[in-house]
Structures are given as C-alpha cells and as structure tokens.
Scaffold this motif. Structure first.
Motif, PDB file in Angstrom:
ATOM      1  N   ARG A   1       0.782  -1.040  -0.076  1.00  0.00           N
ATOM      2  CA  ARG A   1      -0.093  -0.086  -0.115  1.00  0.00           C
ATOM      3  C   ARG A   1       0.842   1.285  -0.052  1.00  0.00           C
ATOM      4  NH1 ARG A   1      -5.334   0.144   3.068  1.00  0.00           N
ATOM      5  NH2 ARG A   1      -5.524   1.720   1.613  1.00  0.00           N
ATOM      6  N   SER A   2       2.260   1.213  -0.118  1.00  0.00           N
ATOM      7  CA  SER A   2       3.254   2.128   0.082  1.00  0.00           C
ATOM      8  C   SER A   2       3.160   2.767  -1.429  1.00  0.00           C
ATOM      9  CB  SER A   2       4.351   1.579   0.071  1.00  0.00           C
ATOM     10  OG  SER A   2       5.509   2.355   0.323  1.00  0.00           O
ATOM     11  N   PRO A   3       3.347   4.003  -1.497  1.00  0.00           N
ATOM     12  CA  PRO A   3       3.834   5.119  -0.459  1.00  0.00           C
ATOM     13  C   PRO A   3       2.845   5.667   0.353  1.00  0.00           C
ATOM     14  CG  PRO A   3       4.079   6.352  -2.662  1.00  0.00           C
ATOM     15  CD  PRO A   3       3.407   4.802  -2.789  1.00  0.00           C
ATOM     16  N   TYR A   4       3.085   5.769   1.745  1.00  0.00           N
ATOM     17  CA  TYR A   4       2.126   6.561   2.502  1.00  0.00           C
ATOM     18  C   TYR A   4       2.414   8.006   2.587  1.00  0.00           C
ATOM     19  CZ  TYR A   4       0.707   1.873   4.183  1.00  0.00           C
ATOM     20  OH  TYR A   4       0.122   0.493   4.274  1.00  0.00           O
TER      21      TYR A   4
ATOM     22  N   ALA B   1       8.978  -3.861   6.013  1.00  0.00           N
ATOM     23  CA  ALA B   1      10.107  -3.697   5.037  1.00  0.00           C
ATOM     24  C   ALA B   1       9.722  -3.440   3.595  1.00  0.00           C
ATOM     25  CB  ALA B   1      10.993  -5.077   5.082  1.00  0.00           C
ATOM     26  N   GLY B   2      10.702  -2.460   3.122  1.00  0.00           N
ATOM     27  CA  GLY B   2      10.303  -2.131   1.706  1.00  0.00           C
ATOM     28  C   GLY B   2       9.104  -0.806   1.550  1.00  0.00           C
TER      29      GLY B   2
ATOM     30  N   THR C   1      14.932  -4.163   6.536  1.00  0.00           N
ATOM     31  CA  THR C   1      16.049  -4.832   6.313  1.00  0.00           C
ATOM     32  C   THR C   1      17.273  -4.175   5.550  1.00  0.00           C
ATOM     33  OG1 THR C   1      15.588  -6.148   4.525  1.00  0.00           O
ATOM     34  CG2 THR C   1      14.750  -6.940   6.655  1.00  0.00           C
ATOM     35  N   SER C   2      18.348  -4.686   5.517  1.00  0.00           N
ATOM     36  CA  SER C   2      19.599  -4.239   4.533  1.00  0.00           C
ATOM     37  C   SER C   2      19.219  -4.390   2.932  1.00  0.00           C
ATOM     38  CB  SER C   2      20.655  -4.859   4.778  1.00  0.00           C
ATOM     39  OG  SER C   2      20.918  -6.200   4.588  1.00  0.00           O
ATOM     40  N   GLN C   3      18.269  -5.254   2.827  1.00  0.00           N
ATOM     41  CA  GLN C   3      17.634  -5.430   1.322  1.00  0.00           C
ATOM     42  C   GLN C   3      16.537  -4.756   1.036  1.00  0.00           C
ATOM     43  OE1 GLN C   3      18.443  -8.126   3.305  1.00  0.00           O
ATOM     44  NE2 GLN C   3      20.617  -8.353   2.919  1.00  0.00           N
ATOM     45  N   GLN C   4      15.821  -4.532   2.113  1.00  0.00           N
ATOM     46  CA  GLN C   4      14.415  -3.810   1.946  1.00  0.00           C
ATOM     47  C   GLN C   4      14.109  -2.944   2.879  1.00  0.00           C
ATOM     48  OE1 GLN C   4      10.998  -6.736   1.557  1.00  0.00           O
ATOM     49  NE2 GLN C   4      11.237  -6.804  -0.455  1.00  0.00           N
ATOM     50  N   LYS C   5      14.920  -1.662   2.784  1.00  0.00           N
ATOM     51  CA  LYS C   5      14.693  -0.552   3.608  1.00  0.00           C
ATOM     52  C   LYS C   5      13.373   0.070   3.839  1.00  0.00           C
ATOM     53  CE  LYS C   5      19.579   0.878   2.725  1.00  0.00           C
ATOM     54  NZ  LYS C   5      20.102  -0.407   2.839  1.00  0.00           N
ATOM     55  N   VAL C   6      12.879   0.826   4.703  1.00  0.00           N
ATOM     56  CA  VAL C   6      11.961   1.714   5.147  1.00  0.00           C
ATOM     57  C   VAL C   6      12.539   3.060   4.682  1.00  0.00           C
ATOM     58  CG1 VAL C   6      10.172   2.608   6.477  1.00  0.00           C
ATOM     59  CG2 VAL C   6      10.677  -0.036   6.877  1.00  0.00           C
ATOM     60  N   ASN C   7      11.825   3.551   3.716  1.00  0.00           N
ATOM     61  CA  ASN C   7      12.200   5.129   3.367  1.00  0.00           C
ATOM     62  C   ASN C   7      11.321   6.204   3.886  1.00  0.00           C
ATOM     63  OD1 ASN C   7      14.253   4.127   1.594  1.00  0.00           O
ATOM     64  ND2 ASN C   7      12.955   2.977   0.489  1.00  0.00           N
ATOM     65  N   PHE C   8      12.114   6.945   4.518  1.00  0.00           N
ATOM     66  CA  PHE C   8      11.146   8.317   5.014  1.00  0.00           C
ATOM     67  C   PHE C   8      11.657   9.397   4.079  1.00  0.00           C
ATOM     68  CE2 PHE C   8      11.139   5.524   8.744  1.00  0.00           C
ATOM     69  CZ  PHE C   8       9.820   5.736   9.093  1.00  0.00           C
TER      70      PHE C   8
END
Length: 85
Positions: A21-24, A42-43, A66-73
């Motif tokens: 459901r991203s991006p929020y 993640a992701g 995670t290092s493979q699937q970061k959470v992006n702000f």
C-alpha cells in the motif's frame, strides 16, 4: 495505476503500513497513543510532502526494514516540507 495511501490523524488500534500500500503520504500529523503500535514493514516508503507534519509516538513504533528492503522516509516535491518523528 500506482497504489498510494494517505495517512493522518490518531491511530485508535494497532496498525500495519505495508509495502503493497506504499507509498504512505502523510497529509496530517499521525499520532500513536499509549498502548497502540504502528508497524512499518520492510520496503515501505513514507512521504512527507506539502506540510509541516510529524509522527508523534506515545505508544510503539516498530520499523521492520532490512538491509535488502529498507523503510524509506522521504520528502516529496515540496521543498518547504518539514517533518519529524
């Protein structure tokens, strides 16, 4: 079409923000009261665009990147946006 979710207001129950459901898009302050948990998977991408908004944590915030699937702000296209967690 791309999926996106607008968020803002008080979370009354435990909530999960998912990659699907991203991006929020944070369109107002988000409040996490005591005894409520916001989990960000993640992701997931959270976009602060178009205002001076914050995520206020009085309960629990679990960021599950995670290092493979970061959470992006991130800030969107509005250069005057301010944000805070």
């Amino acid at each position: 079409p791309a999926v996106s979710t607008n968020v803002g207001g008080v979370l009354l129950v435990d909530t999960i923000w998912t990659r699907a459901r991203s991006p929020y898009n944070v369109t107002a302050d988000v409040q996490i009261p005591r005894d409520v948990t916001l989990t960000i998977q993640a992701g997931t991408t959270i976009v602060f665009d178009g205002g001076d908004f914050e995520i206020l944590v009085k309960g629990h915030l679990l960021v599950r990147g995670t290092s493979q699937q970061k959470v992006n702000f991130q800030t969107g296209s509005n250069e005057n946006s301010k944000w805070m967690i």
